[in-house]
Scaffold this motif. Structure first.
Motif, PDB file in Angstrom:
ATOM      1  N   LEU A   1     -13.689   2.301   7.417  1.00 12.41           N
ATOM      2  CA  LEU A   1     -12.487   1.509   7.151  1.00 12.41           C
ATOM      3  C   LEU A   1     -12.529   0.941   5.732  1.00 12.41           C
ATOM      4  N   GLU A   2     -13.673   0.432   5.318  1.00 11.70           N
ATOM      5  CA  GLU A   2     -13.797  -0.104   3.963  1.00 11.70           C
ATOM      6  C   GLU A   2     -13.565   0.988   2.922  1.00 11.70           C
ATOM      7  N   ALA A   3     -14.086   2.150   3.181  1.00 16.53           N
ATOM      8  CA  ALA A   3     -13.893   3.263   2.242  1.00 16.53           C
ATOM      9  C   ALA A   3     -12.425   3.677   2.208  1.00 16.53           C
ATOM     10  N   ALA A   4     -11.782   3.733   3.372  1.00 16.64           N
ATOM     11  CA  ALA A   4     -10.372   4.099   3.428  1.00 16.64           C
ATOM     12  C   ALA A   4      -9.515   3.047   2.717  1.00 16.64           C
ATOM     13  N   MET A   5      -9.846   1.787   2.883  1.00 16.69           N
ATOM     14  CA  MET A   5      -9.120   0.713   2.202  1.00 16.69           C
ATOM     15  C   MET A   5      -9.282   0.854   0.689  1.00 16.69           C
ATOM     16  N   ALA A   6     -10.489   1.184   0.250  1.00 18.18           N
ATOM     17  CA  ALA A   6     -10.749   1.325  -1.186  1.00 18.18           C
ATOM     18  C   ALA A   6      -9.941   2.463  -1.790  1.00 18.18           C
ATOM     19  N   ASP A   7      -9.591   3.465  -0.980  1.00 20.28           N
ATOM     20  CA  ASP A   7      -8.814   4.607  -1.480  1.00 20.28           C
ATOM     21  C   ASP A   7      -7.319   4.312  -1.581  1.00 20.28           C
ATOM     22  N   LEU A   8      -6.869   3.224  -0.998  1.00 20.19           N
ATOM     23  CA  LEU A   8      -5.448   2.881  -1.061  1.00 20.19           C
ATOM     24  C   LEU A   8      -5.105   2.342  -2.453  1.00 20.19           C
ATOM     25  N   PRO A   9      -3.872   2.590  -2.912  1.00 18.63           N
ATOM     26  CA  PRO A   9      -3.444   1.965  -4.175  1.00 18.63           C
ATOM     27  C   PRO A   9      -3.506   0.442  -4.033  1.00 18.63           C
ATOM     28  N   ALA A  10      -3.695  -0.250  -5.141  1.00 21.71           N
ATOM     29  CA  ALA A  10      -3.934  -1.698  -5.118  1.00 21.71           C
ATOM     30  C   ALA A  10      -2.831  -2.468  -4.397  1.00 21.71           C
ATOM     31  N   ASP A  11      -1.550  -2.206  -4.701  1.00 21.80           N
ATOM     32  CA  ASP A  11      -0.459  -2.933  -4.037  1.00 21.80           C
ATOM     33  C   ASP A  11      -0.454  -2.657  -2.538  1.00 21.80           C
ATOM     34  N   GLN A  12      -0.660  -1.396  -2.189  1.00 21.92           N
ATOM     35  CA  GLN A  12      -0.678  -1.018  -0.777  1.00 21.92           C
ATOM     36  C   GLN A  12      -1.851  -1.692  -0.064  1.00 21.92           C
ATOM     37  N   ARG A  13      -3.009  -1.697  -0.705  1.00 21.45           N
ATOM     38  CA  ARG A  13      -4.192  -2.324  -0.135  1.00 21.45           C
ATOM     39  C   ARG A  13      -3.955  -3.830   0.076  1.00 21.45           C
ATOM     40  N   ALA A  14      -3.328  -4.486  -0.900  1.00 17.89           N
ATOM     41  CA  ALA A  14      -3.048  -5.918  -0.769  1.00 17.89           C
ATOM     42  C   ALA A  14      -2.089  -6.183   0.388  1.00 17.89           C
ATOM     43  N   CYS A  15      -1.060  -5.369   0.523  1.00 17.71           N
ATOM     44  CA  CYS A  15      -0.094  -5.545   1.625  1.00 17.71           C
ATOM     45  C   CYS A  15      -0.761  -5.332   2.983  1.00 17.71           C
ATOM     46  N   VAL A  16      -1.572  -4.301   3.078  1.00 13.69           N
ATOM     47  CA  VAL A  16      -2.286  -4.021   4.332  1.00 13.69           C
ATOM     48  C   VAL A  16      -3.244  -5.163   4.655  1.00 13.69           C
ATOM     49  N   ALA A  17      -3.964  -5.626   3.641  1.00 13.11           N
ATOM     50  CA  ALA A  17      -4.928  -6.709   3.869  1.00 13.11           C
ATOM     51  C   ALA A  17      -4.233  -7.976   4.361  1.00 13.11           C
ATOM     52  N   LEU A  18      -3.085  -8.305   3.781  1.00 14.81           N
ATOM     53  CA  LEU A  18      -2.385  -9.518   4.205  1.00 14.81           C
ATOM     54  C   LEU A  18      -1.720  -9.354   5.568  1.00 14.81           C
ATOM     55  N   CYS A  19      -0.994  -8.263   5.758  1.00 11.33           N
ATOM     56  CA  CYS A  19      -0.197  -8.117   6.983  1.00 11.33           C
ATOM     57  C   CYS A  19      -1.012  -7.676   8.200  1.00 11.33           C
TER      58      CYS A  19
END
Length: 179
Positions: A118-136
């Motif tokens: 999961l951490e690796a998959a999160m790291a592969d997301l674009p920064a804005d997308q990663r921030a949105c996923v992390a918050l929501c």
């Protein structure tokens, strides 16, 4: 003039819109109301706050007070209901806080290799997308809260969360039944 007839005259004037008459009712009954609430809730500060709330509610409900009714009893009834509402609210807040702490302290049920994936998959997301996923998805923000926090349009946040979730599920090899 007897105290009861003075109260009746003040109530009638207050029902006619006289703030001065209502102010006199407050002066006449605030000590008794505060004393009752202090005994009922056992906390002076809370009792004083509840008394203020009671008088605010009483002003908006003065038209409902029937002729000849005891103003002091009416005020104490409103105050007691405010007290009960505060007790229930505090109980719900304590229960929410306890559930939050239990959830926060519960050991993660994910296997270490799943957490790493999961951490690796999160790291592969674009920064804005990663921030949105992390918050929501991880921090339980609503889409609107995340949009405000990240200064992004609401639709963009929704898209980022949807696409990011799909990419994470794909990276983890999980079938997405929700879409």
């Amino acid at each position: 003039m007897s105290p009861a007839s003075l109260d009746e005259a003040l109530v009638a004037a207050a029902q006619g819109g006289s703030a001065e008459a209502f102010s006199r009712l407050v002066e006449r009954h605030q000590q008794a109301l505060r004393a009752f609430l202090r005994r009922a809730c056992g906390d002076w500060a809370s009792a004083d706050d509840l008394a203020q709330e009671t008088f605010l509610a009483a002003w908006s409900r003065i038209g409902r007070l029937k002729a000849g009714a005891s103003v002091r009893a009416w005020l104490c009834g409103i105050g007691y209901n405010k007290h009960l509402t505060a007790v229930r609210s505090a109980g719900r807040e304590r229960a929410r806080a306890a559930r939050y702490e239990e959830d926060r302290m519960a050991p993660s049920e994910a296997a270490p290799e799943d957490r790493l994936a999961l951490e690796a998959a999160m790291a592969d997301l674009p920064a804005d997308q990663r921030a949105c996923v992390a918050l929501c998805l991880a921090a339980d923000f609503s889409h609107a809260e995340a949009a405000e926090a990240l200064d992004l349009p609401l639709g963009t946040v929704k898209s980022h969360v949807s696409r990011g979730r799909a990419r994470l599920l794909q990276a983890l090899g999980v079938c997405d039944d929700a879409s």
